[in-house]
Design a protein around this motif. Structure first.
Motif, PDB file in Angstrom:
ATOM      1  N   GLU A  34       0.852  -1.201   0.000  1.00  0.00           N
ATOM      2  CA  GLU A  34       0.000   0.000   0.000  1.00  0.00           C
ATOM      3  C   GLU A  34       0.884   1.247   0.000  1.00  0.00           C
ATOM      4  N   THR A  43     -10.342   5.475  -1.965  1.00  0.00           N
ATOM      5  CA  THR A  43     -11.784   5.633  -2.161  1.00  0.00           C
ATOM      6  C   THR A  43     -12.591   4.919  -1.078  1.00  0.00           C
ATOM      7  N   THR A  44     -12.015   3.872  -0.521  1.00  0.00           N
ATOM      8  CA  THR A  44     -12.728   3.087   0.492  1.00  0.00           C
ATOM      9  C   THR A  44     -13.096   3.910   1.726  1.00  0.00           C
ATOM     10  N   ILE A  50     -23.179   2.400   0.902  1.00  0.00           N
ATOM     11  CA  ILE A  50     -24.429   1.657   0.656  1.00  0.00           C
ATOM     12  C   ILE A  50     -24.102   0.266   0.122  1.00  0.00           C
ATOM     13  N   VAL A 175       4.261   1.498  -5.224  1.00  0.00           N
ATOM     14  CA  VAL A 175       4.823   0.719  -6.341  1.00  0.00           C
ATOM     15  C   VAL A 175       5.091   1.656  -7.521  1.00  0.00           C
ATOM     16  N   TYR A 229     -19.651  15.168  -0.148  1.00  0.00           N
ATOM     17  CA  TYR A 229     -20.667  14.773   0.846  1.00  0.00           C
ATOM     18  C   TYR A 229     -20.746  15.756   1.999  1.00  0.00           C
ATOM     19  N   ILE A 339     -12.973  -0.246 -10.257  1.00  0.00           N
ATOM     20  CA  ILE A 339     -14.008  -0.682  -9.301  1.00  0.00           C
ATOM     21  C   ILE A 339     -14.709   0.559  -8.735  1.00  0.00           C
ATOM     22  N   SER A 345     -20.307  -2.786  -2.585  1.00  0.00           N
ATOM     23  CA  SER A 345     -21.332  -3.838  -2.477  1.00  0.00           C
ATOM     24  C   SER A 345     -20.826  -5.149  -3.083  1.00  0.00           C
TER      25      SER A 345
HETATM   26  C1  FAD Z   1     -18.467   9.192  -4.290  1.00  0.00           C
HETATM   27  C2  FAD Z   1     -18.474   7.691  -4.234  1.00  0.00           C
HETATM   28  C3  FAD Z   1     -19.577   7.005  -3.759  1.00  0.00           C
HETATM   29  C4  FAD Z   1     -19.593   5.624  -3.738  1.00  0.00           C
HETATM   30  N1  FAD Z   1     -20.634   4.976  -3.151  1.00  0.00           N
HETATM   31  C5  FAD Z   1     -20.658   3.629  -3.137  1.00  0.00           C
HETATM   32  C6  FAD Z   1     -21.711   2.937  -2.505  1.00  0.00           C
HETATM   33  O1  FAD Z   1     -22.549   3.533  -1.832  1.00  0.00           O
HETATM   34  N2  FAD Z   1     -21.762   1.599  -2.619  1.00  0.00           N
HETATM   35  C7  FAD Z   1     -20.839   0.900  -3.324  1.00  0.00           C
HETATM   36  O2  FAD Z   1     -20.984  -0.297  -3.456  1.00  0.00           O
HETATM   37  N3  FAD Z   1     -19.775   1.517  -3.863  1.00  0.00           N
HETATM   38  C8  FAD Z   1     -19.652   2.858  -3.769  1.00  0.00           C
HETATM   39  N4  FAD Z   1     -18.589   3.508  -4.295  1.00  0.00           N
HETATM   40  C9  FAD Z   1     -17.518   2.722  -4.855  1.00  0.00           C
HETATM   41  C10 FAD Z   1     -16.598   2.132  -3.783  1.00  0.00           C
HETATM   42  O3  FAD Z   1     -16.250   3.121  -2.846  1.00  0.00           O
HETATM   43  C11 FAD Z   1     -15.361   1.604  -4.478  1.00  0.00           C
HETATM   44  O4  FAD Z   1     -15.768   0.670  -5.451  1.00  0.00           O
HETATM   45  C12 FAD Z   1     -14.378   0.913  -3.549  1.00  0.00           C
HETATM   46  O5  FAD Z   1     -14.094   1.676  -2.414  1.00  0.00           O
HETATM   47  C13 FAD Z   1     -13.103   0.676  -4.344  1.00  0.00           C
HETATM   48  O6  FAD Z   1     -12.155   0.088  -3.528  1.00  0.00           O
HETATM   49  P1  FAD Z   1     -10.705  -0.158  -4.079  1.00  0.00           P
HETATM   50  O7  FAD Z   1     -10.030  -1.016  -3.086  1.00  0.00           O
HETATM   51  O8  FAD Z   1     -10.749  -0.629  -5.495  1.00  0.00           O
HETATM   52  O9  FAD Z   1     -10.050   1.305  -4.169  1.00  0.00           O
HETATM   53  P2  FAD Z   1      -9.322   2.167  -3.055  1.00  0.00           P
HETATM   54  O10 FAD Z   1     -10.035   2.177  -1.786  1.00  0.00           O
HETATM   55  O11 FAD Z   1      -9.019   3.483  -3.680  1.00  0.00           O
HETATM   56  O12 FAD Z   1      -7.966   1.381  -2.806  1.00  0.00           O
HETATM   57  C14 FAD Z   1      -6.905   1.393  -3.737  1.00  0.00           C
HETATM   58  C15 FAD Z   1      -5.615   1.486  -2.952  1.00  0.00           C
HETATM   59  O13 FAD Z   1      -4.510   1.371  -3.831  1.00  0.00           O
HETATM   60  C16 FAD Z   1      -3.485   2.197  -3.346  1.00  0.00           C
HETATM   61  N5  FAD Z   1      -2.538   2.465  -4.426  1.00  0.00           N
HETATM   62  C17 FAD Z   1      -2.730   3.206  -5.537  1.00  0.00           C
HETATM   63  N6  FAD Z   1      -1.608   3.229  -6.275  1.00  0.00           N
HETATM   64  C18 FAD Z   1      -0.698   2.462  -5.635  1.00  0.00           C
HETATM   65  C19 FAD Z   1       0.659   2.125  -5.901  1.00  0.00           C
HETATM   66  N7  FAD Z   1       1.295   2.566  -6.983  1.00  0.00           N
HETATM   67  N8  FAD Z   1       1.309   1.327  -5.017  1.00  0.00           N
HETATM   68  C20 FAD Z   1       0.683   0.862  -3.898  1.00  0.00           C
HETATM   69  N9  FAD Z   1      -0.598   1.174  -3.599  1.00  0.00           N
HETATM   70  C21 FAD Z   1      -1.282   1.956  -4.457  1.00  0.00           C
HETATM   71  C22 FAD Z   1      -4.229   3.431  -2.879  1.00  0.00           C
HETATM   72  O14 FAD Z   1      -3.456   4.219  -1.998  1.00  0.00           O
HETATM   73  C23 FAD Z   1      -5.473   2.854  -2.256  1.00  0.00           C
HETATM   74  O15 FAD Z   1      -5.311   2.648  -0.857  1.00  0.00           O
HETATM   75  C24 FAD Z   1     -18.511   4.900  -4.263  1.00  0.00           C
HETATM   76  C25 FAD Z   1     -17.373   5.587  -4.709  1.00  0.00           C
HETATM   77  C26 FAD Z   1     -17.348   6.979  -4.645  1.00  0.00           C
HETATM   78  C27 FAD Z   1     -16.109   7.714  -5.016  1.00  0.00           C
END
Ligand code: FAD
Length: 481
Positions: A34, A43-44, A50, A175, A229, A339, A345
């Motif tokens: 990470e 984004t998480t 929801i 990375v 928000y 994603i 969800s």
């Molecule tokens: C406004 C908004 C509302 C949403 N509402 C909902 C909802 O109500 N219900 C729902 O189901 N989904 C919702 N989503 C979508 C949901 O939040 C995301 O699908 C989910 O959080 C994605 O998770 P992730 O692990 O892919 O991304 P992230 O949480 O972004 O995790 C990716 C990680 O990768 C790391 N990273 C990036 N580049 C590198 C690198 N080079 N080396 C090492 N680490 C790296 C980042 O630092 C980060 O920690 C919403 C999204 C947004 C923005």
């Protein structure tokens, strides 16, 4: 700690942590890399939280399939990991004759996606369910399977479980370079640290296309779409019970109002395509826009009870769907990319599918650990205990009797537990997300210094080195006297 792994998962959001947890079930050496200082900092940490029922996604897409499957898996997963979840249902409001065909098409779409229990309801039933909804609404689509969850709790719990089952978690590992060899990948951080892995999973959120470029893969593009928000104090609890949507647009599911699992009220998000991937600012037009739009759904919510504002970035892919496949450049490099919503969800189902993709490519024997633990110990929450249970807890450890955060009733003992947990808190935001110290009305105004002192003592670091969220966010700059 070994630096050579069978598999490296890049990105510790809800997707990467749940994938790491699922992989930890097998006799594999797994690294979770990470770039930031903690899990769930992308984004998480900032979304609507929801668990969508699944009526919005286009039938036949990964989004549709894994949303419905993930939503069905979520209650049991949350129970296993001791993560707050509630099945509060969802309503999409219709206000005029133009909205009725939209609600009908969502109903039809939801039925094709196999969403359970979906139905249209009339004004009378709607107002009986939600008395504070605008009486101008003509009816709604009702999705009883909709829910709410704590997204960062889910990722933190998944990381704790993964690490307890043998996964090595590396924070501050950005990375920046990947070399491909016949038998493995060499993965370098921006600071020059090296790990090797036979397979890689790319779960890097809005940066997943940048990470794909490191192996010469430009098969998809991610653009950030910001959502802003407003969070209301728990004094507004009960203004709505279900998650209340308006009819969706091309930019997303639209502005919603929802309770959170911690009894706050959340309104948002806006939807703006922006250029910079890390721009998490909030804007005057964005926040005013969501207030105005939300007045149509629930005219009487109290804007004076806003305790904070924030924004999150949707990882919008030019493919229009989640990118869940091996790279076309090298099948040992698996993408869990693009994603955007409904990614939270869908996350349990995405993790299961990525493990299947992994098993298809993995050429060695894949055996399960006999002692794999799918859960984690239940965190003690002093606020949730009876008087008798509190007395017992404090007798064993007096730190549980010292309340640090008065808004959310969080004790020193809970903060110490959060720091000492596997993949534990290392900064102020890490403590906040794990314990809720600083999440209340005063937003850490009173408890901030005390939390800083506890972090300093537990991590054996001088107070000046304690940060809010990692490098560059020091809180104390030096002595004034
Ligand atoms: C406004 C908004 C509302 C949403 N509402 C909902 C909802 O109500 N219900 C729902 O189901 N989904 C919702 N989503 C979508 C949901 O939040 C995301 O699908 C989910 O959080 C994605 O998770 P992730 O692990 O892919 O991304 P992230 O949480 O972004 O995790 C990716 C990680 O990768 C790391 N990273 C990036 N580049 C590198 C690198 N080079 N080396 C090492 N680490 C790296 C980042 O630092 C980060 O920690 C919403 C999204 C947004 C923005």
């Amino acid at each position: 700690m070994t630096e050579n792994y069978d598999v490296a998962v890049i990105g510790a959001g809800v997707i990467g942590t749940l994938i790491a947890r699922s992989l930890s079930r097998y006799n594999l050496r797994v690294a979770l890399l990470e770039k930031l200082h903690d899990v769930a900092q992308g984004t998480t940490k900032a979304n609507s939280a929801i668990v969508h029922a699944g009526f919005d996604a286009k039938p036949g897409t990964f989004k549709a399939k894994y949303n419905v499957r993930g939503a069905a898996m979520m209650p049991e997963l949350c129970q296993t990991l001791h993560v707050p979840y509630a099945n509060n249902g969802a309503l999409v409001l219709g206000f005029d004759d133009d909205d009725v065909p939209v609600l009908e098409s969502l109903l039809e779409r939801g039925r094709r996606n196999k969403v359970p229990g979906l139905r249209l309801i009339g004004k009378e039933e709607l107002l009986a369910m939600e008395p504070n909804v605008n009486p101008c609404a003509v009816g709604a689509l009702y999705a009883p399977s909709g829910g709410i969850v704590s997204p960062f709790d889910l990722a933190i719990a998944a990381a704790e479980c993964a690490v307890a089952n043998g996964v090595d978690f590396y924070r501050d590992f950005d990375v920046a370079r990947i070399n491909q060899h016949d038998t493995h990948f060499s993965i370098y951080s921006a600071a020059g640290k090296k790990r090797t892995a036979k397979l890689v999973v790319n779960a890097a959120g809005v940066h997943a296309d940048d990470v794909a470029h490191l192996v010469g893969d430009d098969s998809f593009h991610i653009s950030p779409r910001r959502g802003e928000y407003l969070l209301l104090d728990n004094t507004q609890a009960g203004v709505v019970n279900a998650t209340i949507f308006q009819c969706p647009s091309d930019m997303g599911k639209g502005v919603l109002i929802t309770p959170t699992v911690h009894h706050n009220i959340l309104i948002g998000p806006s939807a703006d395509d922006i250029d910079v991937k890390d721009d998490l600012s909030t804007t005057d037009p964005g926040l005013k826009g969501i207030q105005t739009t939300m007045r149509l759904s629930v005219p009487g919510y109290q804007i004076k009870d806003v305790i904070t504002s924030f924004s999150g970035l949707r990882a919008h892919s030019n493919t229009g769907d989640f990118v869940l496949r091996p790279s076309l450049i090298d099948p040992r490099f698996i993408h869990a990319a693009g994603i955007e919503s409904p990614g939270l969800s869908a996350s349990p189902a995405i993790a299961a599918y990525v493990v299947k993709l992994f098993a298809d490519v993995w050429e060695e024997e894949l055996s399960e650990k006999t002692n794999w633990n799918p859960g984690r110990p239940k965190p003690l929450r002093i606020k949730e205990l009876s008087r008798e249970e509190r007395r017992e807890a404090i007798k064993k450890r007096p730190e549980y009797g010292r309340i640090v955060c008065r808004c959310e009733t969080v004790s020193e003992g809970e903060i110490i537990d959060a720091i000492r947990a596997p993949a534990g808190a290392r900064d102020m935001d890490g403590v906040k997300r794990r314990t809720r110290a600083g999440m209340g009305r005063c937003q850490a105004g009173f408890c901030g210094t005390k939390v800083l002192e506890i972090l300093s003592r537990e991590l054996q670091l001088p107070p000046q080195e304690i940060t809010k969220f990692g490098a560059g966010s020091q809180i104390l700059l030096g002595k004034t006297k």
